[in-house]
Design a protein around this motif. Sequence first.
Motif, PDB file in Angstrom:
ATOM      1  N   ILE A   1      51.094  37.267 -50.124  1.00 21.36           N
ATOM      2  CA  ILE A   1      50.903  37.649 -51.521  1.00 21.36           C
ATOM      3  C   ILE A   1      51.868  38.786 -51.833  1.00 21.36           C
ATOM      4  O   ILE A   1      51.782  39.871 -51.259  1.00 21.36           O
ATOM      5  CB  ILE A   1      49.443  38.093 -51.776  1.00 21.36           C
ATOM      6  CG1 ILE A   1      48.494  36.927 -51.503  1.00 21.36           C
ATOM      7  CG2 ILE A   1      49.285  38.622 -53.192  1.00 21.36           C
ATOM      8  CD1 ILE A   1      47.035  37.292 -51.610  1.00 21.36           C
ATOM      9  N   ASN A   2      52.801  38.523 -52.742  1.00 21.42           N
ATOM     10  CA  ASN A   2      53.790  39.531 -53.150  1.00 21.42           C
ATOM     11  C   ASN A   2      54.524  40.126 -51.963  1.00 21.42           C
ATOM     12  O   ASN A   2      54.757  41.331 -51.900  1.00 21.42           O
ATOM     13  CB  ASN A   2      53.131  40.642 -53.974  1.00 21.42           C
ATOM     14  CG  ASN A   2      52.513  40.122 -55.245  1.00 21.42           C
ATOM     15  OD1 ASN A   2      53.049  39.214 -55.862  1.00 21.42           O
ATOM     16  ND2 ASN A   2      51.387  40.682 -55.644  1.00 21.42           N
ATOM     17  N   GLY A   3      54.901  39.279 -51.001  1.00 19.43           N
ATOM     18  CA  GLY A   3      55.658  39.737 -49.851  1.00 19.43           C
ATOM     19  C   GLY A   3      54.852  40.431 -48.780  1.00 19.43           C
ATOM     20  O   GLY A   3      55.407  40.917 -47.811  1.00 19.43           O
ATOM     21  N   ARG A   4      53.527  40.502 -48.941  1.00 18.36           N
ATOM     22  CA  ARG A   4      52.663  41.126 -47.930  1.00 18.36           C
ATOM     23  C   ARG A   4      51.665  40.109 -47.430  1.00 18.36           C
ATOM     24  O   ARG A   4      51.130  39.319 -48.195  1.00 18.36           O
ATOM     25  CB  ARG A   4      51.902  42.313 -48.529  1.00 18.36           C
ATOM     26  CG  ARG A   4      52.800  43.495 -48.833  1.00 18.36           C
ATOM     27  CD  ARG A   4      52.007  44.681 -49.267  1.00 18.36           C
ATOM     28  NE  ARG A   4      51.148  45.135 -48.173  1.00 18.36           N
ATOM     29  CZ  ARG A   4      50.176  46.004 -48.337  1.00 18.36           C
ATOM     30  NH1 ARG A   4      49.918  46.496 -49.509  1.00 18.36           N
ATOM     31  NH2 ARG A   4      49.447  46.376 -47.320  1.00 18.36           N
ATOM     32  N   ASP A   5      51.419  40.147 -46.148  1.00 18.18           N
ATOM     33  CA  ASP A   5      50.401  39.263 -45.582  1.00 18.18           C
ATOM     34  C   ASP A   5      49.033  39.653 -46.113  1.00 18.18           C
ATOM     35  O   ASP A   5      48.687  40.820 -46.201  1.00 18.18           O
ATOM     36  CB  ASP A   5      50.373  39.359 -44.052  1.00 18.18           C
ATOM     37  CG  ASP A   5      51.536  38.656 -43.409  1.00 18.18           C
ATOM     38  OD1 ASP A   5      52.079  37.728 -44.035  1.00 18.18           O
ATOM     39  OD2 ASP A   5      51.899  39.013 -42.286  1.00 18.18           O
ATOM     40  N   HIS A   6      48.263  38.667 -46.497  1.00 13.28           N
ATOM     41  CA  HIS A   6      46.876  38.870 -46.913  1.00 13.28           C
ATOM     42  C   HIS A   6      46.045  37.931 -46.051  1.00 13.28           C
ATOM     43  O   HIS A   6      46.086  36.725 -46.233  1.00 13.28           O
ATOM     44  CB  HIS A   6      46.707  38.549 -48.403  1.00 13.28           C
ATOM     45  CG  HIS A   6      45.293  38.675 -48.851  1.00 13.28           C
ATOM     46  ND1 HIS A   6      44.704  39.896 -49.086  1.00 13.28           N
ATOM     47  CD2 HIS A   6      44.345  37.747 -49.100  1.00 13.28           C
ATOM     48  CE1 HIS A   6      43.459  39.704 -49.464  1.00 13.28           C
ATOM     49  NE2 HIS A   6      43.212  38.417 -49.482  1.00 13.28           N
ATOM     50  N   ILE A   7      45.348  38.472 -45.101  1.00 12.10           N
ATOM     51  CA  ILE A   7      44.630  37.657 -44.128  1.00 12.10           C
ATOM     52  C   ILE A   7      43.147  37.655 -44.468  1.00 12.10           C
ATOM     53  O   ILE A   7      42.539  38.703 -44.656  1.00 12.10           O
ATOM     54  CB  ILE A   7      44.863  38.171 -42.699  1.00 12.10           C
ATOM     55  CG1 ILE A   7      46.363  38.125 -42.384  1.00 12.10           C
ATOM     56  CG2 ILE A   7      44.083  37.360 -41.695  1.00 12.10           C
ATOM     57  CD1 ILE A   7      46.740  38.780 -41.082  1.00 12.10           C
ATOM     58  N   THR A   8      42.564  36.457 -44.559  1.00 18.42           N
ATOM     59  CA  THR A   8      41.160  36.291 -44.901  1.00 18.42           C
ATOM     60  C   THR A   8      40.422  35.649 -43.732  1.00 18.42           C
ATOM     61  O   THR A   8      40.913  34.699 -43.143  1.00 18.42           O
ATOM     62  CB  THR A   8      41.033  35.394 -46.153  1.00 18.42           C
ATOM     63  OG1 THR A   8      41.784  35.998 -47.201  1.00 18.42           O
ATOM     64  CG2 THR A   8      39.597  35.248 -46.580  1.00 18.42           C
ATOM     65  N   ASP A   9      39.238  36.159 -43.411  1.00 22.74           N
ATOM     66  CA  ASP A   9      38.398  35.602 -42.333  1.00 22.74           C
ATOM     67  C   ASP A   9      39.183  35.466 -41.028  1.00 22.74           C
ATOM     68  O   ASP A   9      39.133  34.449 -40.347  1.00 22.74           O
ATOM     69  CB  ASP A   9      37.791  34.255 -42.753  1.00 22.74           C
ATOM     70  CG  ASP A   9      36.882  34.397 -43.955  1.00 22.74           C
ATOM     71  OD1 ASP A   9      36.136  35.381 -43.991  1.00 22.74           O
ATOM     72  OD2 ASP A   9      36.922  33.526 -44.840  1.00 22.74           O
ATOM     73  N   ASP A  10      39.907  36.507 -40.676  1.00 21.68           N
ATOM     74  CA  ASP A  10      40.785  36.508 -39.497  1.00 21.68           C
ATOM     75  C   ASP A  10      39.972  36.820 -38.241  1.00 21.68           C
ATOM     76  O   ASP A  10      39.944  37.951 -37.763  1.00 21.68           O
ATOM     77  CB  ASP A  10      41.891  37.537 -39.703  1.00 21.68           C
ATOM     78  CG  ASP A  10      42.909  37.546 -38.583  1.00 21.68           C
ATOM     79  OD1 ASP A  10      42.953  36.562 -37.822  1.00 21.68           O
ATOM     80  OD2 ASP A  10      43.660  38.524 -38.469  1.00 21.68           O
ATOM     81  N   ILE A  11      39.277  35.801 -37.746  1.00 18.05           N
ATOM     82  CA  ILE A  11      38.482  35.959 -36.526  1.00 18.05           C
ATOM     83  C   ILE A  11      38.453  34.636 -35.787  1.00 18.05           C
ATOM     84  O   ILE A  11      38.526  33.562 -36.384  1.00 18.05           O
ATOM     85  CB  ILE A  11      37.049  36.462 -36.831  1.00 18.05           C
ATOM     86  CG1 ILE A  11      36.334  36.848 -35.539  1.00 18.05           C
ATOM     87  CG2 ILE A  11      36.287  35.450 -37.660  1.00 18.05           C
ATOM     88  CD1 ILE A  11      35.086  37.666 -35.760  1.00 18.05           C
ATOM     89  N   CYS A  12      38.387  34.721 -34.472  1.00 20.97           N
ATOM     90  CA  CYS A  12      38.408  33.525 -33.636  1.00 20.97           C
ATOM     91  C   CYS A  12      37.600  33.809 -32.372  1.00 20.97           C
ATOM     92  O   CYS A  12      37.621  34.914 -31.852  1.00 20.97           O
ATOM     93  CB  CYS A  12      39.852  33.198 -33.274  1.00 20.97           C
ATOM     94  SG  CYS A  12      40.061  31.817 -32.154  1.00 20.97           S
ATOM     95  N   LEU A  13      36.865  32.803 -31.899  1.00 16.19           N
ATOM     96  CA  LEU A  13      36.164  32.904 -30.622  1.00 16.19           C
ATOM     97  C   LEU A  13      37.008  32.235 -29.552  1.00 16.19           C
ATOM     98  O   LEU A  13      37.569  31.168 -29.777  1.00 16.19           O
ATOM     99  CB  LEU A  13      34.805  32.204 -30.693  1.00 16.19           C
ATOM    100  CG  LEU A  13      33.804  32.754 -31.680  1.00 16.19           C
ATOM    101  CD1 LEU A  13      32.554  31.874 -31.693  1.00 16.19           C
ATOM    102  CD2 LEU A  13      33.449  34.183 -31.362  1.00 16.19           C
ATOM    103  N   LEU A  14      37.090  32.862 -28.401  1.00 16.03           N
ATOM    104  CA  LEU A  14      37.790  32.281 -27.257  1.00 16.03           C
ATOM    105  C   LEU A  14      36.768  32.012 -26.162  1.00 16.03           C
ATOM    106  O   LEU A  14      36.084  32.926 -25.711  1.00 16.03           O
ATOM    107  CB  LEU A  14      38.854  33.246 -26.721  1.00 16.03           C
ATOM    108  CG  LEU A  14      39.940  33.680 -27.692  1.00 16.03           C
ATOM    109  CD1 LEU A  14      40.830  34.722 -27.039  1.00 16.03           C
ATOM    110  CD2 LEU A  14      40.742  32.496 -28.171  1.00 16.03           C
ATOM    111  N   TYR A  15      36.664  30.774 -25.767  1.00 17.48           N
ATOM    112  CA  TYR A  15      35.790  30.405 -24.653  1.00 17.48           C
ATOM    113  C   TYR A  15      36.642  30.362 -23.397  1.00 17.48           C
ATOM    114  O   TYR A  15      37.621  29.633 -23.328  1.00 17.48           O
ATOM    115  CB  TYR A  15      35.131  29.041 -24.903  1.00 17.48           C
ATOM    116  CG  TYR A  15      34.084  29.084 -25.993  1.00 17.48           C
ATOM    117  CD1 TYR A  15      32.750  29.279 -25.674  1.00 17.48           C
ATOM    118  CD2 TYR A  15      34.439  28.942 -27.331  1.00 17.48           C
ATOM    119  CE1 TYR A  15      31.785  29.329 -26.672  1.00 17.48           C
ATOM    120  CE2 TYR A  15      33.476  28.991 -28.325  1.00 17.48           C
ATOM    121  CZ  TYR A  15      32.157  29.185 -27.990  1.00 17.48           C
ATOM    122  OH  TYR A  15      31.203  29.235 -28.972  1.00 17.48           O
TER     123      TYR A  15
END
Length: 75
Positions: free
Chosen positions: A22-36
């Motif tokens: 967004i406008n040259g900047r990263d906009h990260i939403t729900d940035d989560i992950c599970l690692l098994y």
Amino acid sequence: PAVADYAIRMTVVHSGWRDNDINGRDHITDDICLLYIRGPIAFNKHVQPAKLATGPTADGESVLVYGWGKTPTGS
């Protein structure tokens, strides 16, 4: 040892995750992950589970944040 490698059996990325520019900047939403992990983790004085909060923190209370990747400033 202070460092250990573990094979990842499966990853589960948040269903709402998206990486938008967004406008040259990263906009990260729900940035989560599970690692098994494949197999058990060998804990020692250097490798320990992250301690999770058991309740809300008070104003002015110190906290420790775990993570990796880019911050809003790009570092």
